[in-house]
Design an enzyme around this catalytic site. Sequence first.
Site, PDB file in Angstrom:
ATOM      1  N   GLY A 116       0.915  -1.178   0.023  1.00 44.74           N
ATOM      2  CA  GLY A 116      -0.013  -0.045   0.150  1.00 44.74           C
ATOM      3  C   GLY A 116       0.810   1.204  -0.033  1.00 44.74           C
ATOM      4  O   GLY A 116       2.093   1.107   0.127  1.00 44.74           O
TER       5      GLY A 116
ATOM      6  N   ARG B 208      -2.986 -11.084  -4.301  1.00 43.94           N
ATOM      7  CA  ARG B 208      -2.645 -10.565  -5.578  1.00 43.94           C
ATOM      8  C   ARG B 208      -1.400  -9.942  -5.655  1.00 43.94           C
ATOM      9  O   ARG B 208      -0.752  -9.735  -6.623  1.00 43.94           O
ATOM     10  CB  ARG B 208      -3.605  -9.212  -5.927  1.00 43.94           C
ATOM     11  CG  ARG B 208      -3.864  -8.268  -5.220  1.00 43.94           C
ATOM     12  CD  ARG B 208      -4.688  -6.872  -5.976  1.00 43.94           C
ATOM     13  NE  ARG B 208      -4.895  -6.029  -5.059  1.00 43.94           N
ATOM     14  CZ  ARG B 208      -5.683  -5.904  -4.018  1.00 43.94           C
ATOM     15  NH1 ARG B 208      -6.517  -6.837  -3.822  1.00 43.94           N
ATOM     16  NH2 ARG B 208      -5.792  -4.644  -3.598  1.00 43.94           N
ATOM     17  N   SER B 209      -0.917  -9.653  -4.387  1.00 46.92           N
ATOM     18  CA  SER B 209       0.723  -9.089  -4.307  1.00 46.92           C
ATOM     19  C   SER B 209       1.571 -10.046  -3.966  1.00 46.92           C
ATOM     20  O   SER B 209       2.811  -9.574  -4.083  1.00 46.92           O
ATOM     21  CB  SER B 209       0.614  -7.748  -3.245  1.00 46.92           C
ATOM     22  OG  SER B 209      -0.362  -6.881  -3.772  1.00 46.92           O
TER      23      SER B 209
ATOM     24  N   CYS C  90      -3.885  10.917  10.693  1.00 49.60           N
ATOM     25  CA  CYS C  90      -2.737  11.709  10.040  1.00 49.60           C
ATOM     26  C   CYS C  90      -2.819  13.141  10.130  1.00 49.60           C
ATOM     27  O   CYS C  90      -2.144  13.882   9.808  1.00 49.60           O
ATOM     28  CB  CYS C  90      -2.612  11.197   8.630  1.00 49.60           C
ATOM     29  SG  CYS C  90      -4.190  11.137   7.877  1.00 49.60           S
TER      30      CYS C  90
ATOM     31  N   GLN D 283      -7.955  18.134   3.670  1.00 50.77           N
ATOM     32  CA  GLN D 283      -6.836  16.673   3.585  1.00 50.77           C
ATOM     33  C   GLN D 283      -6.956  16.112   2.076  1.00 50.77           C
ATOM     34  O   GLN D 283      -7.913  16.017   1.417  1.00 50.77           O
ATOM     35  CB  GLN D 283      -7.736  15.503   4.493  1.00 50.77           C
ATOM     36  CG  GLN D 283      -7.669  16.119   5.900  1.00 50.77           C
ATOM     37  CD  GLN D 283      -8.397  15.273   6.809  1.00 50.77           C
ATOM     38  OE1 GLN D 283      -9.155  15.692   7.873  1.00 50.77           O
ATOM     39  NE2 GLN D 283      -8.249  13.968   6.901  1.00 50.77           N
TER      40      GLN D 283
ATOM     41  N   GLY E 249      -5.061  10.168   1.612  1.00 48.61           N
ATOM     42  CA  GLY E 249      -5.700   9.954   2.990  1.00 48.61           C
ATOM     43  C   GLY E 249      -6.585   8.626   2.742  1.00 48.61           C
ATOM     44  O   GLY E 249      -6.823   7.738   3.791  1.00 48.61           O
TER      45      GLY E 249
ATOM     46  N   LYS F 172     -12.423  11.868  15.934  1.00 46.36           N
ATOM     47  CA  LYS F 172     -11.134  11.261  16.468  1.00 46.36           C
ATOM     48  C   LYS F 172     -10.056  12.413  16.465  1.00 46.36           C
ATOM     49  O   LYS F 172      -9.318  12.068  17.530  1.00 46.36           O
ATOM     50  CB  LYS F 172     -10.736  10.645  15.018  1.00 46.36           C
ATOM     51  CG  LYS F 172     -11.239   9.459  14.584  1.00 46.36           C
ATOM     52  CD  LYS F 172     -10.745   8.715  13.488  1.00 46.36           C
ATOM     53  CE  LYS F 172     -11.530   7.768  12.751  1.00 46.36           C
ATOM     54  NZ  LYS F 172     -11.108   7.229  11.516  1.00 46.36           N
TER      55      LYS F 172
ATOM     56  N   ARG G 216     -12.143  17.201   2.556  1.00 50.70           N
ATOM     57  CA  ARG G 216     -11.506  16.634   1.535  1.00 50.70           C
ATOM     58  C   ARG G 216     -11.246  17.529   0.322  1.00 50.70           C
ATOM     59  O   ARG G 216     -12.155  17.989  -0.206  1.00 50.70           O
ATOM     60  CB  ARG G 216     -11.957  15.386   1.144  1.00 50.70           C
ATOM     61  CG  ARG G 216     -11.318  14.424   0.118  1.00 50.70           C
ATOM     62  CD  ARG G 216     -10.061  13.719   1.066  1.00 50.70           C
ATOM     63  NE  ARG G 216     -10.556  12.628   1.909  1.00 50.70           N
ATOM     64  CZ  ARG G 216      -9.864  12.024   2.854  1.00 50.70           C
ATOM     65  NH1 ARG G 216      -8.557  12.549   2.918  1.00 50.70           N
ATOM     66  NH2 ARG G 216     -10.213  11.096   3.591  1.00 50.70           N
TER      67      ARG G 216
ATOM     68  N   HIS H 254      -1.451  16.980   3.824  1.00 51.26           N
ATOM     69  CA  HIS H 254      -2.722  17.447   4.507  1.00 51.26           C
ATOM     70  C   HIS H 254      -2.385  18.834   5.238  1.00 51.26           C
ATOM     71  O   HIS H 254      -1.286  19.142   5.653  1.00 51.26           O
ATOM     72  CB  HIS H 254      -3.257  16.715   5.906  1.00 51.26           C
ATOM     73  CG  HIS H 254      -3.713  15.322   5.484  1.00 51.26           C
ATOM     74  ND1 HIS H 254      -4.150  15.022   4.076  1.00 51.26           N
ATOM     75  CD2 HIS H 254      -4.072  14.161   6.111  1.00 51.26           C
ATOM     76  CE1 HIS H 254      -4.591  13.928   4.185  1.00 51.26           C
ATOM     77  NE2 HIS H 254      -4.772  13.252   5.401  1.00 51.26           N
TER      78      HIS H 254
ATOM     79  N   ASN I 155       0.969  13.506   4.873  1.00 49.88           N
ATOM     80  CA  ASN I 155       0.203  12.670   5.375  1.00 49.88           C
ATOM     81  C   ASN I 155       0.675  11.260   5.494  1.00 49.88           C
ATOM     82  O   ASN I 155       0.575  10.177   6.263  1.00 49.88           O
ATOM     83  CB  ASN I 155      -1.211  12.713   5.141  1.00 49.88           C
ATOM     84  CG  ASN I 155      -1.258  12.547   3.600  1.00 49.88           C
ATOM     85  OD1 ASN I 155      -0.771  13.266   2.879  1.00 49.88           O
ATOM     86  ND2 ASN I 155      -1.859  11.423   2.949  1.00 49.88           N
TER      87      ASN I 155
END
Length: 340
Positions: free
Chosen positions: A17, A44-45, A135, A162, A166, A219, A241, A248, A321
């Site tokens: 990722g 798949r990876s 983040c 952001q 993210g 959060k 966003r 960010h 971020n």
Amino acid sequence: MLKKKSGYVIAILGATGAVGKETLEILEERKFPLSSLRLFASKRSAGVELSCQGRDWKVEELTPAASFHGVDIALVSATDTISKEYGQRLAAAGVIVIDDSGVFRMDSDVPLVVPEVNAAALRLLPRGIVSIPNCTTTPLVMALKPLLDTAGIKRVVVTTFQSVSGTGAAAMDELMTQTKDLLAFRDAKTEVYPYQIAFNLLPHIGSFGDNGDCSEEVKIARETRKILDAPELLVTATTVRVPVLRCHSEAVNVELYRPLKANDARAALAAMPGVLVYDDPNKKLYPMPLDATGKDEVYIGRVREDASVANGLNLWLVSDNLRKGAALNAVQIAECLVTR
């Protein structure tokens, strides 16, 4: 706790990722003392090879049958489901878990850590798990900590801007595809977000609660209070966003208990490890995502006194971020653990 060694076995869950790849780069850049690296991702990876510290490491499929024997530290940056399934299992096997999800953050027996702010919280790991914050929370507490120590903080109002990274690689692809389509006079297709993100803003991150707050906003408030050990601190957030690929940004208004001149605030911020004050209005010098991309520091500018409230202060911050907001913070925690 870890035993002192010349090198450590590190596992990365979610290695392919965006954050996982960033973690590999940071382990190499900072010359983390590795003896071996275990990389885990989806089926798949599996079999893909990724490079770190001069070697190629093969990605393994993450399954319930996967063995973590010999692993010292696991850096988990995948989904909440993965963290729930593997976090406690790894910790029970004696692996120290540094988790990037929101699963354990507010557990009273799991430290929530930004090393520059509260590294002392790593002294006790009753469950063998350390959480890293959202983040947006990480750069925010790095800006608030020196102000808290200097003048005390009564209230924080923060609006975040952001980037799509993210949300993940699919969101970055969606922004690029929508931008190309719109510039070619084609309709933009939406899959990741509920509305078009290209040339648009979405004042909505996470799920809505009964009072209208987004989960991301909740959060930020809760995590900020926990990290700063300030349970009574008043924090309110609005999260947005924006059509930016990476980094960010945050507009922060702080109500202090004692007066603090803008220059004194700049000096306090500049003395904070990991913070770069980037602020000269006369030269139009202020932080932007383009400045902070790929950088470790939290960039802070537009520091100015707010005359609308007693002891008010405004500032603007930008942070990568994927680095300080995620991968770098996790590696820094690992560095603290191996040093101790």
